[in-house]
Each structure stands twice: as C-alpha cells, then as structure tokens.
Write a protein that holds these residues in place. Structure first.
Motif, PDB file in Angstrom:
ATOM      1  N   GLU A  12       0.786  -1.053   0.018  1.00 13.97           N
ATOM      2  CA  GLU A  12      -0.008   0.097   0.039  1.00 13.97           C
ATOM      3  C   GLU A  12       0.951   1.310  -0.045  1.00 13.97           C
ATOM      4  N   GLU A  16       0.837   4.087  -2.971  1.00 10.94           N
ATOM      5  CA  GLU A  16       0.734   5.532  -2.608  1.00 10.94           C
ATOM      6  C   GLU A  16       1.775   6.331  -3.197  1.00 10.94           C
ATOM      7  N   PHE A  20       1.883   9.338  -6.176  1.00 10.08           N
ATOM      8  CA  PHE A  20       2.342  10.777  -5.484  1.00 10.08           C
ATOM      9  C   PHE A  20       3.312  11.027  -6.706  1.00 10.08           C
TER      10      PHE A  20
END
Length: 96
Positions: A12, A16, A20
């Motif tokens: 996870e 992310e 980003f």
C-alpha cells in the motif's frame, strides 16, 4: 505486525508513493510546458517589436531623405503638384 500485514502495508505504501510520484511528475511536466509556451510567446513579441522598430527607423530615414529632397528642390515640387491638381479639376468641369 505479522508478515502478511507488513507485506500488505508495504504494498500500500509503495502504491501511494507511485501515485504521488506520477502526479508530481505530471505537475512538473505541465509547468515546463507552460514555461516554454510563455518563453516562446515572449520571444515572438520581442521579435515583433524589433521588426516594428526597424520599420519605424526605415520610415524615419525615408521621411528625412524626402524632406532633404524637398528642401533641395526649393519647394518646386509643391507648386507643380498644385498646378496639376488645378488642371485635373478644370478638366472635369466641361464633362459636367
């Protein structure tokens, strides 16, 4: 944390970070594109302004040369132009 939860949390976090990073890269590329467009627009305006200045200088030199020619002729060109205009006017009256 057990091994399965740690792997899930790591995946996870990696996802992310990837989202980003891609978003940041898109923002940076858009900034570069906008900066390039702005620079090209400014260069185009500077070129146009330079062309206009050169045209103005050329017209000023032509005007100065014509003034010098007029002074050298002593105004004789103005008298001839006036006589030609009067002839053209009198030539139109008989036709009416």
């Amino acid at each position: 944390l057990n091994e399965e939860a740690a792997a899930e949390l790591g995946a996870e976090l990696l996802g992310e970070a990837l989202v980003f990073g891609v978003g940041g890269l898109c923002l940076y590329l858009e900034y570069l594109r906008q900066a390039g467009q702005s620079r090209r627009r400014e260069e185009h305006l500077e070129q146009t302004l330079s062309d206009l200045r050169q045209g103005l200088e050329r017209l000023q030199s032509d005007l100065e040369r014509l003034r010098e020619q007029g002074h050298a002729q002593g105004g004789a060109g103005h008298a001839q132009g006036g006589a030609g205009h009067a002839q053209g006017t009198s030539g139109q009256n008989p036709a009416q």
